[in-house]
Enzyme design. Structure first.
Site, short mmCIF file in Angstrom:
data_model
loop_
_atom_site.label_atom_id
_atom_site.label_comp_id
_atom_site.label_asym_id
_atom_site.label_seq_id
_atom_site.Cartn_x
_atom_site.Cartn_y
_atom_site.Cartn_z
CG ASN A 47 -0.42 -0.22 2.52
OD1 ASN A 47 0.62 -0.86 2.67
ND2 ASN A 47 -1.08 0.30 3.54
CD GLU A 49 -1.45 4.71 4.59
OE1 GLU A 49 -0.98 5.55 5.38
OE2 GLU A 49 -2.18 3.77 4.95
CB CYS A 58 -5.24 -1.37 -1.91
SG CYS A 58 -6.58 -0.59 -0.98
CD GLU A 60 -5.34 -5.83 -1.31
OE1 GLU A 60 -4.63 -4.82 -1.19
OE2 GLU A 60 -6.32 -6.06 -0.59
CB CYS A 89 -10.84 -2.49 0.56
SG CYS A 89 -10.21 -1.97 -1.04
CB CYS A 92 -8.76 -4.72 -3.46
SG CYS A 92 -7.54 -3.40 -3.29
#
Ligand code: THU
Length: 139
Positions: A47, A49, A58, A60, A89, A92
């Site tokens: 991830n 940010e 994210c 994935e 999530c 994803c």
């Protein structure tokens, strides 16, 4: 297609090592992903940010986008490692569904312990897929 215990652990370890490179200064929730394509290639993701929070990406999706950008669109297994073995999530799940509902998902915790094995189809029932657009997407 079945994965051996050894193969699963190797993918978990790869994702967990990648996780150390997560850029998560805001949530402090580091996520690592590792996927294996049907051709046997490996891609990792973390991830990433951002101070403008919604721009976060994210782990994935990083792994999937890396694979697609290298010409790979068929995924055998996607492994996701978080401190607590958290589940992917919704965004994803949708991105994963684009490339196949049968892809195996391994969720593991920060100690490298497998906490769940599932599939994209199980995580996203009644998924909206490219087929519903009436388009034959070449994979
Ligand atoms: N995150 C992922 O990388 N994957 C998921 O499926 C869930 C959430 C990240 C985004 C953000 O950097 C942090 O975890 C907390 O939401």
């Amino acid at each position: 297609m079945s994965l051996t215990k050894h193969e699963k652990q190797a993918l978990i370890d790869l994702a967990n090592t990648a996780r150390q490179r997560a850029y998560a200064p805001y949530s402090h929730y580091s996520v690592g992903a590792a996927l294996r394509t049907k051709t046997g290639r490996l891609f990792t993701g973390v991830n990433v940010e951002n101070a403008a929070y919604p721009q976060t990406m994210c782990a994935e999706r990083v792994a999937i986008f890396k694979a697609v950008s290298e010409g790979e669109k068929e995924f055998e297994v996607i492994t996701i490692v978080t401190d607590n073995g958290g589940s992917p999530c919704g965004g994803c799940r949708q991105v994963m569904a684009e490339f196949g509902l049968d892809t195996i998902i391994l969720l593991a915790d920060g100690n490298g312990k497998l906490v769940k094995q599932t599939t994209v189809g199980e995580l996203l029932p009644e998924a909206f897929t490219p087929e519903q657009l009436g388009k034959q997407v070449s994979k």
